[in-house]
Design an enzyme around this catalytic site. Structure first.
Site, PDB file in Angstrom:
ATOM      1  N   MET A   1     -28.378  12.999 -78.035  1.00  0.00           N
ATOM      2  CA  MET A   1     -28.428  12.175 -79.245  1.00  0.00           C
ATOM      3  C   MET A   1     -29.763  11.450 -79.356  1.00  0.00           C
ATOM      4  SD  MET A   1     -25.923   8.951 -80.115  1.00  0.00           S
ATOM      5  CE  MET A   1     -26.538   8.011 -78.728  1.00  0.00           C
TER       6      MET A   1
ATOM      7  N   SER B   1     -26.844  14.918 -72.086  1.00  0.00           N
ATOM      8  CA  SER B   1     -25.955  13.989 -72.773  1.00  0.00           C
ATOM      9  C   SER B   1     -24.989  14.775 -73.661  1.00  0.00           C
ATOM     10  CB  SER B   1     -26.775  12.961 -73.547  1.00  0.00           C
ATOM     11  OG  SER B   1     -25.988  11.845 -73.896  1.00  0.00           O
TER      12      SER B   1
ATOM     13  N   ASP C   1     -25.817   4.043 -65.224  1.00  0.00           N
ATOM     14  CA  ASP C   1     -25.736   4.376 -66.645  1.00  0.00           C
ATOM     15  C   ASP C   1     -25.086   3.244 -67.440  1.00  0.00           C
ATOM     16  OD1 ASP C   1     -25.416   5.664 -69.131  1.00  0.00           O
ATOM     17  OD2 ASP C   1     -25.188   7.607 -68.150  1.00  0.00           O
TER      18      ASP C   1
ATOM     19  N   HIS D   1     -29.243   6.241 -67.915  1.00  0.00           N
ATOM     20  CA  HIS D   1     -28.871   7.498 -68.564  1.00  0.00           C
ATOM     21  C   HIS D   1     -30.091   8.410 -68.765  1.00  0.00           C
ATOM     22  CE1 HIS D   1     -26.099  10.006 -70.789  1.00  0.00           C
ATOM     23  NE2 HIS D   1     -26.887  10.011 -71.857  1.00  0.00           N
TER      24      HIS D   1
END
Length: 326
Positions: free
Chosen positions: A61, A135, A253, A309
């Protein structure tokens, strides 16, 4: 488990093999046709051994297929380690801008359909490939494995993918602050409202453990690809056909809630404060998707790394991920 790695044959060795094969075939021109045919097949097999397995990657994303600071950097690193490898970085749209926006706005099933057509049309991928998703791109590539007819994936690597979805959106990846704020507002309005489901990608893997029935009946992507309503045997057979399903979890994360979703775990049903490992979930224990079968066969690989992340060093990537890309 230790990865089963076929060592890459350098180009010089590959060319030497081809030369020897060509010479031998000419010498045998007067020999038995059957013997010559067998030798030719052997030579072709040896020649194929010198070609690296192609790779398909799907960004996360807020990113695009060829951002030089993200996917571009990854591709250059892989190409330096595996000379001659063919890499397809999936672009959903006709430009980097469209690709980025579609990662927020295009319904996931439509993205899967477009990616499937792109992969099947690529002559370089006809004999199979490895796949690596970052992701949300990781669960999208898993959908390709399960849903895309006529493709063969050897190893699937998930870098921070959310295979049981997310229930929380504390931070937003990417530079588009406006889009991140839009995502939060839409999820707060109601993730399972049809207008949100059909216009917000992140809602399609929003997994509300307090309202499991609503999630399973109204979420248009994740419950289906996870076999949570109906056991699709095709999905099971295709997923279990992988050589390895590698899942990477980021221990610091703050983007994914819960982090355990990166290893296919999630909150206990009806609770948002108790996290189950994959092996503790009903999805695993009933083998609804074939994950238990894969685990028992040593095909599930669980990797963890310190960091936020998608934050990792080149050295870590080369040591831990590269063996599954040969």
């Amino acid at each position: 488990m230790s990865p089963s790695v076929f060592k890459f044959i350098p180009l010089q060795v590959f060319l030497f093999i081809v030369g020897i094969c060509t010479y031998a075939q000419s010498v045998m021109a007067g020999q038995s046709h059957i013997f010559a045919l067998v030798f030719t097949i052997l030579c072709l097999q040896l020649s194929d051994a010198g070609t690296p397995t192609p790779l398909v990657i799907w960004h996360g994303m807020g990113d695009s297929c060829c951002n030089p600071l993200s996917m571009g950097r990854i591709m250059k690193m892989i190409e330096a380690e595996i000379p001659g490898i063919y890499i397809l970085s999936l672009e959903i749209g006709n430009s980097f801008t469209e690709d980025t926006l579609n990662g927020f706005l295009m319904p996931v099933p439509e993205q899967i359909e477009l990616a499937c057509k792109t992969i099947r049309a690529d002559a370089n991928l006809q004999n199979g490939f490895n796949a690596m998703g970052f992701s949300q791109g990781a669960q999208f590539l898993r959908a390709i494995v399960q849903q895309c007819d006529g493709v063969k994936v050897y190893n699937l690597t998930s870098i921070g993918g959310q295979h049981q979805g997310v229930y929380g959106f504390p931070n937003c990846m990417g530079d588009d602050v406006v889009m991140c704020d839009y995502v939060r507002r839409m999820l707060n309005l109601g993730a399972y409202v049809p207008a949100v489901q059909n216009n917000l990608v992140q809602a399609e893997y929003w997994h509300d453990p307090i309202n499991e029935d609503k999630y399973r009946s109204q979420c248009i992507f994740l419950p289906g690809v996870n076999n949570e309503n109906v056991r699709n045997e095709t999905y099971v057979s295709r997923l279990t056909s992988l050589n390895n399903f590698v899942m990477v979890k980021f221990l610091n994360d703050t983007m994914v809630q819960p982090q355990e979703s990166e290893w296919f775990g999630f909150y206990a049903p009806g609770k948002d404060n108790q996290v189950l490992t994959l092996q503790e979930t009903q999805l695993y224990q009933t083998d609804q998707l074939g994950l238990k079968t894969m685990d028992e066969a040593g095909k599930l690989v669980f990797l963890a790394t310190e960091g936020e992340h998608l934050q990792f060093s080149n050295q870590w990537f080369i040591a831990n991920i590269m063996p599954y890309l040969y």
